[in-house]
Design a protein around this motif. Structure first.
Motif, PDB file in Angstrom:
ATOM      1  N   ILE A 141       0.834  -1.208   0.000  1.00 53.99           N
ATOM      2  CA  ILE A 141       0.000   0.000   0.000  1.00 53.99           C
ATOM      3  C   ILE A 141       0.864   1.251   0.000  1.00 53.99           C
ATOM      4  N   MET A 142       1.912   1.276   0.841  1.00 49.61           N
ATOM      5  CA  MET A 142       2.786   2.452   0.925  1.00 49.61           C
ATOM      6  C   MET A 142       3.549   2.669  -0.385  1.00 49.61           C
ATOM      7  N   VAL A 143       4.008   1.591  -1.004  1.00 50.08           N
ATOM      8  CA  VAL A 143       4.724   1.718  -2.282  1.00 50.08           C
ATOM      9  C   VAL A 143       3.787   2.256  -3.357  1.00 50.08           C
ATOM     10  N   ASN A 144       2.562   1.712  -3.411  1.00 50.20           N
ATOM     11  CA  ASN A 144       1.592   2.167  -4.398  1.00 50.20           C
ATOM     12  C   ASN A 144       1.199   3.620  -4.157  1.00 50.20           C
ATOM     13  N   LEU A 145       1.012   3.993  -2.898  1.00 46.96           N
ATOM     14  CA  LEU A 145       0.644   5.379  -2.566  1.00 46.96           C
ATOM     15  C   LEU A 145       1.750   6.337  -2.962  1.00 46.96           C
ATOM     16  N   ALA A 146       3.003   5.971  -2.671  1.00 47.29           N
ATOM     17  CA  ALA A 146       4.130   6.835  -3.039  1.00 47.29           C
ATOM     18  C   ALA A 146       4.228   7.017  -4.549  1.00 47.29           C
ATOM     19  N   GLU A 147       3.869   5.965  -5.294  1.00 39.29           N
ATOM     20  CA  GLU A 147       3.961   6.018  -6.750  1.00 39.29           C
ATOM     21  C   GLU A 147       2.802   6.793  -7.367  1.00 39.29           C
ATOM     22  N   GLN A 148       1.608   6.704  -6.768  1.00 37.89           N
ATOM     23  CA  GLN A 148       0.403   7.241  -7.401  1.00 37.89           C
ATOM     24  C   GLN A 148      -0.111   8.532  -6.778  1.00 37.89           C
ATOM     25  N   ILE A 149       0.464   8.985  -5.679  1.00 43.11           N
ATOM     26  CA  ILE A 149      -0.081  10.147  -4.983  1.00 43.11           C
ATOM     27  C   ILE A 149      -0.117  11.386  -5.873  1.00 43.11           C
ATOM     28  N   GLY A 150       0.887  11.541  -6.728  1.00 46.50           N
ATOM     29  CA  GLY A 150       0.922  12.695  -7.633  1.00 46.50           C
ATOM     30  C   GLY A 150      -0.266  12.698  -8.587  1.00 46.50           C
ATOM     31  N   LYS A 151      -0.595  11.534  -9.167  1.00 48.44           N
ATOM     32  CA  LYS A 151      -1.725  11.433 -10.093  1.00 48.44           C
ATOM     33  C   LYS A 151      -3.038  11.672  -9.364  1.00 48.44           C
TER      34      LYS A 151
END
Length: 360
Positions: A29-39
């Motif tokens: 979840i943290m990896v996905n959030l870090a990757e997608q938070i900008g979008k």
């Protein structure tokens, strides 16, 4: 009745598997959030939808990784038993290797039942929210449908075709609608350069419209530059979203596949592959459990690290096989059933071979 050994191993089995889920899913979840938070920020995703996305993400990804988590869990705690010479003590007391495997089979059965109900009924609901959010905020503007050479049989007499389809604009190119009579002879054929769904008027707009009606041996041609009309099909039926099979439960998926097969859908293998993979997933739990026990029940010079390294290698090879045959089924005429059976048969044979070596 479960013996003390059964309860001890089963407890370690389930506890290690649960711990593996609790450790790795939050990391995912943290990896996905870090990757997608900008979008998410750029596309102004609401907080409540983000929260629901990660609830669905947990269920969706957790189900995909269940077999790998199970595999690594068994290797981890069985290697500890082997390093502490507990397995030697159990077998030296007169317990056969087959009897030693019983708690592992019971544990695999419990996990397989959980996996079955999740993949058949719980994950499809989570998949709806997961994929809708992904295409709405994370892949905004990207296609989520099959868009080229779409052919559908609507019923016994009606057939439609478009050479390409733009889901964002609800626009199809080179549209054809054909109706045949009971004698399988053409009643009429409608063709148009474009077909567009006009939502505010709830009708279709045809550009460069032409209709050819056959009466006996006479063909009547009608043409217009533009025509607004209605059809019995929905624009969404023209081409379902690519992930639609993932959103169907056990009973809905069977009905959906029958409907798509009747329509002559070109990507039917994708849907059938999803169905067979769901049924094969519980079997995978048993195969991976047996491989993991065989690999890790022997005390090795490298200890737990060597067992984990070997286990991770096998896991990657299994994923590779699964992806290769899955892609073959989706992109060619390869049988979806064989695409699911072959990896499981290959690794089932590997499990049998490793078990024989472990017994010796």
């Amino acid at each position: 009745m479960l013996s003390i050994i059964d309860k001890y191993i089963l407890k370690r089995y389930l506890a290690t598997f649960s711990l593996m889920l609790l450790l790795f899913i939050p990391i995912g979840i943290m990896v996905n959030l870090a990757e997608q938070i900008g979008k998410m920020i750029d596309n102004e995703a609401p907080l409540n939808e983000i929260v629901m996305y990660y609830v669905n993400f947990t269920i969706y990804i957790g189900n995909l990784l269940f077999p790998i988590f199970l595999f690594l869990s068994v290797i981890f705690f069985t290697s500890k038993l082997a390093n502490n010479t507990e397995i030697v003590a159990i077998l030296s007391s007169g317990v056969s290797y087959g009897r030693f495997l019983r708690p592992y089979i019971i544990g695999a059965s419990l996990i397989a039942i959980l996996m079955f109900f999740m993949t058949m009924f719980i994950v499809p609901n989570a998949s709806v929210g997961f994929n809708e959010f992904k295409y709405k905020y994370l892949k905004k503007g990207k296609q989520d449908r099959v868009t080229n050479n779409i052919f559908n049989q609507l019923n016994e007499t009606d057939f439609i075709y478009v050479s390409s389809f733009d889901p964002a604009r609800q626009l199809g190119h080179n549209f054809t609608f054909e109706r045949f009579n009971e004698g399988n002879e053409l009643d009429f054929k409608i063709s148009a350069a474009n077909i567009r769904w006009i939502e505010k008027d709830s009708n279709y707009r045809l550009t460069s419209y032409k209709k050819r009606t056959v009466i006996d041996d006479t063909a009547i041609i009608e043409s217009k530059r533009r025509l607004d009309t209605i059809f019995a099909f929905d624009i969404g039926d023209l081409t379902p979203v690519s992930y639609v099979a993932e959103t169907k439960n056990l009973f809905e998926l069977d009905t959906f596949i029958k409907d798509q097969r009747r329509k002559g859908a070109s990507n039917i293998n994708t849907y059938v592959l999803v169905k067979y993979k769901r049924w094969a997933l519980p079997l995978t739990a048993f195969i991976l459990t047996l491989i993991a026990v065989s690999v890790s029940s022997v005390k090795r010079r490298g200890g737990m690290g060597a067992n984990l390294a070997f286990g991770i290698l096998i896991a990657f090879v299994f994923i590779f096989f699964d992806k290769v045959f899955g892609t073959l089924a989706e992109q060619s005429g390869f049988s979806p059933l064989l695409a699911v059976i072959i990896p499981n048969v290959v690794f089932g044979c590997l499990a049998f071979y490793l078990l024989q070596n472990a017994k010796r």
